[in-house]
Design a protein around this motif. Structure first.
Motif, PDB file in Angstrom:
ATOM      1  N   ARG A   1       0.847  -1.196   0.000  1.00 55.56           N
ATOM      2  CA  ARG A   1       0.000   0.000   0.000  1.00 55.56           C
ATOM      3  C   ARG A   1       0.886   1.252   0.000  1.00 55.56           C
ATOM      4  O   ARG A   1       1.837   1.336   0.778  1.00 55.56           O
ATOM      5  CB  ARG A   1      -0.882  -0.017   1.250  1.00 55.56           C
TER       6      ARG A   1
ATOM      7  N   LEU B   1       1.760   4.687   1.133  1.00 59.32           N
ATOM      8  CA  LEU B   1       1.400   5.624   2.210  1.00 59.32           C
ATOM      9  C   LEU B   1       1.788   7.046   1.823  1.00 59.32           C
ATOM     10  O   LEU B   1       1.245   8.010   2.356  1.00 59.32           O
ATOM     11  CB  LEU B   1       2.123   5.248   3.510  1.00 59.32           C
TER      12      LEU B   1
ATOM     13  N   ASN C   1      -6.705  13.123   9.209  1.00 57.88           N
ATOM     14  CA  ASN C   1      -6.036  11.980   9.848  1.00 57.88           C
ATOM     15  C   ASN C   1      -5.700  10.929   8.790  1.00 57.88           C
ATOM     16  O   ASN C   1      -6.526  10.616   7.927  1.00 57.88           O
ATOM     17  CB  ASN C   1      -6.957  11.323  10.894  1.00 57.88           C
ATOM     18  N   GLY C   2      -4.484  10.414   8.879  1.00 61.98           N
ATOM     19  CA  GLY C   2      -4.081   9.342   7.965  1.00 61.98           C
ATOM     20  C   GLY C   2      -3.662   9.822   6.587  1.00 61.98           C
ATOM     21  O   GLY C   2      -3.380   9.011   5.698  1.00 61.98           O
ATOM     22  N   ALA C   3      -3.577  11.140   6.380  1.00 66.86           N
ATOM     23  CA  ALA C   3      -3.242  11.667   5.044  1.00 66.86           C
ATOM     24  C   ALA C   3      -1.783  11.415   4.669  1.00 66.86           C
ATOM     25  O   ALA C   3      -1.434  11.441   3.490  1.00 66.86           O
ATOM     26  CB  ALA C   3      -3.537  13.165   4.997  1.00 66.86           C
ATOM     27  N   GLY C   4      -0.918  11.220   5.673  1.00 72.18           N
ATOM     28  CA  GLY C   4       0.489  10.929   5.367  1.00 72.18           C
ATOM     29  C   GLY C   4       1.467  11.981   5.868  1.00 72.18           C
ATOM     30  O   GLY C   4       2.639  11.969   5.492  1.00 72.18           O
ATOM     31  N   LYS C   5       1.026  12.854   6.761  1.00 69.26           N
ATOM     32  CA  LYS C   5       1.893  13.950   7.237  1.00 69.26           C
ATOM     33  C   LYS C   5       3.101  13.401   8.010  1.00 69.26           C
ATOM     34  O   LYS C   5       4.246  13.770   7.751  1.00 69.26           O
ATOM     35  CB  LYS C   5       1.078  14.924   8.109  1.00 69.26           C
ATOM     36  N   THR C   6       2.833  12.533   8.982  1.00 71.34           N
ATOM     37  CA  THR C   6       3.936  11.958   9.765  1.00 71.34           C
ATOM     38  C   THR C   6       4.850  11.143   8.865  1.00 71.34           C
ATOM     39  O   THR C   6       6.086  11.204   8.984  1.00 71.34           O
ATOM     40  CB  THR C   6       3.374  11.058  10.893  1.00 71.34           C
ATOM     41  N   THR C   7       4.266  10.400   7.952  1.00 72.45           N
ATOM     42  CA  THR C   7       5.065   9.576   7.032  1.00 72.45           C
ATOM     43  C   THR C   7       5.997  10.470   6.220  1.00 72.45           C
ATOM     44  O   THR C   7       7.180  10.168   6.047  1.00 72.45           O
ATOM     45  CB  THR C   7       4.122   8.769   6.115  1.00 72.45           C
TER      46      THR C   7
ATOM     47  N   GLN D   1       5.780  13.258  17.043  1.00 71.76           N
ATOM     48  CA  GLN D   1       4.430  13.310  17.617  1.00 71.76           C
ATOM     49  C   GLN D   1       4.387  12.601  18.976  1.00 71.76           C
ATOM     50  O   GLN D   1       3.682  13.036  19.875  1.00 71.76           O
ATOM     51  CB  GLN D   1       3.490  12.621  16.624  1.00 71.76           C
TER      52      GLN D   1
ATOM     53  N   GLU E   1       2.860  17.825  14.796  1.00 73.94           N
ATOM     54  CA  GLU E   1       1.765  18.183  15.713  1.00 73.94           C
ATOM     55  C   GLU E   1       2.257  18.680  17.075  1.00 73.94           C
ATOM     56  O   GLU E   1       1.850  18.173  18.124  1.00 73.94           O
ATOM     57  CB  GLU E   1       0.801  17.007  15.884  1.00 73.94           C
TER      58      GLU E   1
ATOM     59  N   HIS F   1      -3.327  20.434  12.923  1.00 79.27           N
ATOM     60  CA  HIS F   1      -4.725  20.217  12.557  1.00 79.27           C
ATOM     61  C   HIS F   1      -5.552  21.482  12.680  1.00 79.27           C
ATOM     62  O   HIS F   1      -6.657  21.536  12.144  1.00 79.27           O
ATOM     63  CB  HIS F   1      -5.340  19.129  13.448  1.00 79.27           C
TER      64      HIS F   1
HETATM   65  N1  LIG Z   1       4.296   1.054   9.314  1.00 76.08           N
HETATM   66  C1  LIG Z   1       3.107   1.181   8.733  1.00 76.08           C
HETATM   67  N2  LIG Z   1       2.499   0.129   8.143  1.00 76.08           N
HETATM   68  C2  LIG Z   1       1.304   0.246   7.548  1.00 76.08           C
HETATM   69  N3  LIG Z   1       0.612   1.401   7.497  1.00 76.08           N
HETATM   70  C3  LIG Z   1       1.145   2.474   8.071  1.00 76.08           C
HETATM   71  C4  LIG Z   1       2.417   2.440   8.719  1.00 76.08           C
HETATM   72  N4  LIG Z   1       2.691   3.679   9.191  1.00 76.08           N
HETATM   73  C5  LIG Z   1       1.631   4.451   8.858  1.00 76.08           C
HETATM   74  N5  LIG Z   1       0.704   3.745   8.191  1.00 76.08           N
HETATM   75  C6  LIG Z   1      -0.561   4.243   7.610  1.00 76.08           C
HETATM   76  O1  LIG Z   1      -0.199   5.306   6.733  1.00 76.08           O
HETATM   77  C7  LIG Z   1      -1.221   6.286   6.708  1.00 76.08           C
HETATM   78  C8  LIG Z   1      -0.599   7.640   6.961  1.00 76.08           C
HETATM   79  O2  LIG Z   1      -0.204   7.714   8.333  1.00 76.08           O
HETATM   80  P1  LIG Z   1       0.416   9.031   8.948  1.00 76.08           P
HETATM   81  O3  LIG Z   1       0.734   8.745  10.370  1.00 76.08           O
HETATM   82  O4  LIG Z   1       1.498   9.503   8.063  1.00 76.08           O
HETATM   83  O5  LIG Z   1      -0.820  10.029   8.822  1.00 76.08           O
HETATM   84  P2  LIG Z   1      -1.002  11.501   9.409  1.00 76.08           P
HETATM   85  O6  LIG Z   1      -1.421  12.373   8.285  1.00 76.08           O
HETATM   86  O7  LIG Z   1       0.201  11.907  10.170  1.00 76.08           O
HETATM   87  O8  LIG Z   1      -2.240  11.262  10.380  1.00 76.08           O
HETATM   88  P3  LIG Z   1      -2.699  11.927  11.788  1.00 76.08           P
HETATM   89  O9  LIG Z   1      -3.219  13.290  11.449  1.00 76.08           O
HETATM   90  O10 LIG Z   1      -3.785  11.000  12.223  1.00 76.08           O
HETATM   91  O11 LIG Z   1      -1.510  11.934  12.720  1.00 76.08           O
HETATM   92  C9  LIG Z   1      -2.243   5.867   7.751  1.00 76.08           C
HETATM   93  O12 LIG Z   1      -3.326   5.258   7.087  1.00 76.08           O
HETATM   94  C10 LIG Z   1      -1.489   4.872   8.614  1.00 76.08           C
HETATM   95  O13 LIG Z   1      -2.376   3.915   9.168  1.00 76.08           O
END
Ligand SMILES: Nc1ncnc2c1ncn2[C@@H]1O[C@H](COP(=O)(O)OP(=O)(O)OP(=O)(O)O)[C@@H](O)[C@H]1O
Length: 260
Positions: free
Chosen positions: A11, A13, A33-39, A73, A154, A186
């Motif tokens: 998948r 990310l 949430n889950g958009a990928g910011k932390t990633t 975070q 965050e 956020h």
């Molecule tokens: N190691 C991993 N394996 C599988 N999926 C992952 C992994 N790390 C993150 N994800 C998924 O990647 C997507 C992006 O996660 P991320 O933490 O980057 O989002 P975010 O924008 O920072 O969210 P939030 O605002 O909730 O903190 C999410 O759907 C999360 O579940």
């Protein structure tokens, strides 16, 4: 960073993320949430496996620590060390473990503790602080690191409203002083008010990058964030205030509570 990508278990990310951070930029990284910011932040720093190019990720750890401070975070402190010692860890990239702390560094630690209203906590154990107090201590550690770039994930989470504004003002001031700031957040009102530029993420992609007024359009607020927002005009400027779901009844709306 250019064309940064992260995939796990087949998948994507993060895909095709390209972004540059210049001195003077206070860039807000926003998205649901889950958009990928932390990633994105972690890939940019080389903390996770990724494809594409990030100049920070390609540095060795010591050089990277002199270039970029990172406020993650998660705010876990493993050892019950005094706040002053925890903050002093921010100096490590500049002097190496075990070296004596020069007077100038000690003064810098005290100045940062004062600036963040933490002087009274200096001798307390970092494991005995409230969530918001600990958040400020970890920011202090990054500020002591004294890097041209700061990436913060965050940092406003869990801070009281006044501390949130103080934090955003500080990040903006740091940018005005010549640093490059990339901060995920956020609060769209704060993003619009304090950031010089906003990068919007949705489903692992950057979907907009520009000045706040150009990025936070009515249409984007509805499609990306599922929100309706208004603007409040005051003597100090225009403020964005999200006030309702854009699509009542869609999956973002809360389910009714039976029996409540
Ligand atoms: N190691 C991993 N394996 C599988 N999926 C992952 C992994 N790390 C993150 N994800 C998924 O990647 C997507 C992006 O996660 P991320 O933490 O980057 O989002 P975010 O924008 O920072 O969210 P939030 O605002 O909730 O903190 C999410 O759907 C999360 O579940």
């Amino acid at each position: 960073m250019r064309e940064l990508g992260v995939s796990r278990h087949g998948r994507a990310l993060l895909s095709g993320a390209s972004l540059s951070l210049r001195p003077g930029d206070c860039v807000g990284l926003i998205g649901p949430n889950g958009a990928g910011k932390t990633t994105l932040l972690r890939a940019a720093l080389g903390l996770i496996r990724h494809t594409g190019h990030s100049s920070l990720a390609e540095m060795n750890a010591a050089a990277r620590a002199r270039h970029a401070g990172f406020l993650p975070q998660t705010r876990t402190v493993a050892w019950p060390m005094p706040v002053r010692d925890l903050v002093a860890l921010g100096l490590l990239p500049h002097r190496g473990p075990g070296a004596a702390t020069p007077d100038s560094a000690t003064r810098r630690i005290e100045a940062v503790l004062d600036a963040l209203d933490l002087a009274a906590f200096a001798d307390r154990s970092a494991t005995d602080l409230s969530g918001g107090e600990l958040a400020r201590v970890l920011l202090a550690r990054v500020l002591v690191q004294d890097t041209p770039l700061i990436l913060a994930d965050e940092p406003a989470a869990g801070l009281d409203p006044a501390q949130q504004i103080a934090l955003m003002q500080r990040l903006r001031q740091l940018a005005e002083g010549g640093r490059g700031i990339l901060v995920s957040l956020h609060d769209l009102g704060h993003a619009a008010r304090f950031c010089t530029r906003l990068v919007v993420m949705e489903r692992g992609r950057i979907v907009a990058d520009g000045e706040p007024a150009a990025v936070l359009t009515e249409a984007r607020l509805a499609t990306v964030f599922g929100l309706r927002a208004g603007f409040i005009d005051t003597a100090e400027g225009r403020f964005l205030l999200p006030y309702a779901l854009a699509h009542p009844g869609a999956d973002r709306a809360p389910a009714p509570l039976h029996g409540a």
